[in-house]
Design a protein around this motif. Structure first.
Motif, PDB file in Angstrom:
ATOM      1  N   ASP A 244       0.729  -1.476   0.267  1.00 56.39           N
ATOM      2  CA  ASP A 244      -0.356   0.241   0.085  1.00 56.39           C
ATOM      3  C   ASP A 244       0.863   1.438   0.468  1.00 56.39           C
ATOM      4  N   ASP A 245       1.891   1.123   0.339  1.00 58.01           N
ATOM      5  CA  ASP A 245       2.839   2.314   0.488  1.00 58.01           C
ATOM      6  C   ASP A 245       3.395   2.529  -0.683  1.00 58.01           C
ATOM      7  N   LEU A 246       3.320   1.359  -1.335  1.00 58.39           N
ATOM      8  CA  LEU A 246       4.414   1.790  -2.248  1.00 58.39           C
ATOM      9  C   LEU A 246       3.693   3.236  -3.163  1.00 58.39           C
TER      10      LEU A 246
ATOM     11  N   ASP B 289       3.073   6.634   0.576  1.00 57.17           N
ATOM     12  CA  ASP B 289       3.676   6.645   1.676  1.00 57.17           C
ATOM     13  C   ASP B 289       5.233   6.806   1.555  1.00 57.17           C
ATOM     14  N   ASP B 290       5.873   7.823   2.624  1.00 55.74           N
ATOM     15  CA  ASP B 290       7.116   8.234   2.515  1.00 55.74           C
ATOM     16  C   ASP B 290       7.449   7.617   4.042  1.00 55.74           C
ATOM     17  N   LEU B 291       6.419   7.743   5.271  1.00 53.43           N
ATOM     18  CA  LEU B 291       6.447   6.878   6.300  1.00 53.43           C
ATOM     19  C   LEU B 291       5.144   6.328   7.241  1.00 53.43           C
TER      20      LEU B 291
ATOM     21  N   HIS C  12       9.890   0.829   1.487  1.00 50.41           N
ATOM     22  CA  HIS C  12      10.493   1.096  -0.271  1.00 50.41           C
ATOM     23  C   HIS C  12      11.136   2.060  -0.056  1.00 50.41           C
ATOM     24  N   LYS C  13      11.384   3.106   0.961  1.00 48.65           N
ATOM     25  CA  LYS C  13      11.720   4.127   1.292  1.00 48.65           C
ATOM     26  C   LYS C  13      13.653   3.873   1.355  1.00 48.65           C
ATOM     27  N   ALA C  14      13.649   2.854   2.716  1.00 47.97           N
ATOM     28  CA  ALA C  14      14.863   2.354   3.537  1.00 47.97           C
ATOM     29  C   ALA C  14      15.069   1.521   2.237  1.00 47.97           C
ATOM     30  N   TYR C  15      14.848   0.537   1.352  1.00 42.25           N
ATOM     31  CA  TYR C  15      15.369  -0.293   0.419  1.00 42.25           C
ATOM     32  C   TYR C  15      15.175   0.503  -0.837  1.00 42.25           C
TER      33      TYR C  15
ATOM     34  N   ALA D  70      -3.147  14.787  12.805  1.00 44.66           N
ATOM     35  CA  ALA D  70      -2.010  13.852  12.179  1.00 44.66           C
ATOM     36  C   ALA D  70      -0.721  13.823  13.757  1.00 44.66           C
ATOM     37  N   LYS D  71      -0.188  14.580  14.614  1.00 46.90           N
ATOM     38  CA  LYS D  71       0.412  14.499  15.657  1.00 46.90           C
ATOM     39  C   LYS D  71      -0.133  13.443  16.526  1.00 46.90           C
ATOM     40  N   VAL D  72      -1.189  13.304  16.596  1.00 49.53           N
ATOM     41  CA  VAL D  72      -2.038  12.343  17.954  1.00 49.53           C
ATOM     42  C   VAL D  72      -2.081  10.846  17.143  1.00 49.53           C
ATOM     43  N   VAL D  73      -2.871  10.788  15.543  1.00 50.37           N
ATOM     44  CA  VAL D  73      -2.935   9.985  15.115  1.00 50.37           C
ATOM     45  C   VAL D  73      -1.419   9.004  14.554  1.00 50.37           C
ATOM     46  N   GLY D  74      -0.623   9.789  14.569  1.00 51.75           N
ATOM     47  CA  GLY D  74       1.147   9.038  13.468  1.00 51.75           C
ATOM     48  C   GLY D  74       0.820   9.261  12.312  1.00 51.75           C
ATOM     49  N   LYS D  75       0.284   9.687  11.967  1.00 54.40           N
ATOM     50  CA  LYS D  75       0.618   9.497  10.001  1.00 54.40           C
ATOM     51  C   LYS D  75      -0.050  10.517   9.559  1.00 54.40           C
ATOM     52  N   ALA D  76       0.054  10.691   8.418  1.00 58.27           N
ATOM     53  CA  ALA D  76      -0.500  11.702   8.018  1.00 58.27           C
ATOM     54  C   ALA D  76      -2.711  11.976   7.963  1.00 58.27           C
TER      55      ALA D  76
END
Length: 298
Positions: free
Chosen positions: A90-92, A98-100, A108-111, A234-240
């Motif tokens: 899904d992050d692709l 998504d980057d995070l 895909h960002k880490a590798y 977003a800060k509480v949810v932990g994602k955008a």
């Protein structure tokens, strides 16, 4: 059950599942000979935290029917591998781009993208190996679990739901949104509850009851997600947040607003409580899971 007690129990199970998966990826014959870069990407995708809700539901449903705790842990870990593979894909960039993920770079960002695709593929196939190699369960139970997982994770379930989400636009109706959510998110959550019944050898009637309970939790999970995406911090949810709106996707949150969705969540929890009445206090942990899903903040 107090919320703090439930959250402690959830965290304890999450750690147990994480430790189990860590050990599987270190020494299990199912991963023997895996190239180190691929193994590292798999570990990055599945050992990055999270609530481990799905394996928790397997473990607690099995406990409800006095099922084998070790078998429940392994089946729960298998379903977590499926869930993690779906997040990696899904992050692709071709999907959600998504980057995070949980505050860390996505696979895909880490590798790289190709490695992320292969890591997802490997986690999916590992899940079926974990279920089919469970020799403590009778062969018919293992076959039933494999079939269930194939249906709920595959084209009629999670993968098909992702396809509907990709095809969706701003003109989606409530029926279309609900169908997509039931397949994309609800199918694997319901699968977790049903799997706990199967590995415990409980009756078909109880299997249907817990499948329905899982359906309710799955719907509550997605409705809560819609609320968090539309109205959450977003800060509480932990994602955008606000991603669906930015992509022009219609959601139930945008159709009905906050108050209506909160009322629906209350109704889903009430239905779950009524459904589990025959089990009385034995089902309290599962019921607290339903409340937690419906009223979570992240």
């Amino acid at each position: 059950m107090k919320r703090a007690d439930f959250e402690e129990k959830l965290a304890t199970t999450a750690k147990t599942v994480g430790d189990f998966l860590d050990e599987v990826l270190k020494s299990n014959q199912l991963v023997a000979g895996t190239p180190q870069r691929l193994l590292g990407a798999m570990r990055h995708g599945v050992l990055n935290g999270g609530k481990r809700l799905r394996p928790f539901l397997v473990v607690e449903t099995a406990r409800l029917f006095s099922g084998d705790a070790k078998a429940a842990l392994q089946v729960g870990a298998a379903i977590e591998c499926v869930h993690s593979y779906s997040l990696v894909h899904d992050d692709l960039p071709a999907m959600d781009d998504d980057d995070l993920r949980r505050g860390k770079p996505t696979v895909h960002k880490a590798y790289d993208e190709a490695t992320a695709i292969l890591a997802g593929d490997a986690l999916l196939t590992l899940s079926f190996g974990l279920v089919s190699s469970l020799e403590t369960l009778p062969a018919p139970a293992r076959a039933s679990l494999v079939t269930l997982l194939a249906k709920r994770a595959g084209a009629p379930g999670m993968v098909g739901g992702q396809m509907l989400d990709i095809l969706a636009g701003d003109g989606r109706s409530e029926i279309e949104i609900t169908r997509m959510q039931a397949m994309k998110t609800g199918a694997l959550i319901s699968c977790s509850c049903e799997a706990g019944v199967i590995l415990s050898g409980a009756s078909d009637e109880e299997r249907v009851r817990l499948r329905h309970f899982g359906d309710l939790i799955g719907l509550a999970f997605q409705l809560a997600d819609d609320l968090l995406d539309e109205y959450g911090d977003a800060k509480v949810v932990g994602k955008a947040t606000g991603k669906d709106k930015a992509k022009g996707k219609q959601t139930l949150g945008r159709i009905y607003g906050r108050r209506v969705l909160e009322d629906r969540l209350d109704a889903l929890v009430a239905e779950a409580e009524e459904l589990m009445q025959p089990f009385r206090e034995k089902a309290e942990t599962l019921l607290e899971a339903a409340r937690f899903v419906a009223w979570r903040k992240n």
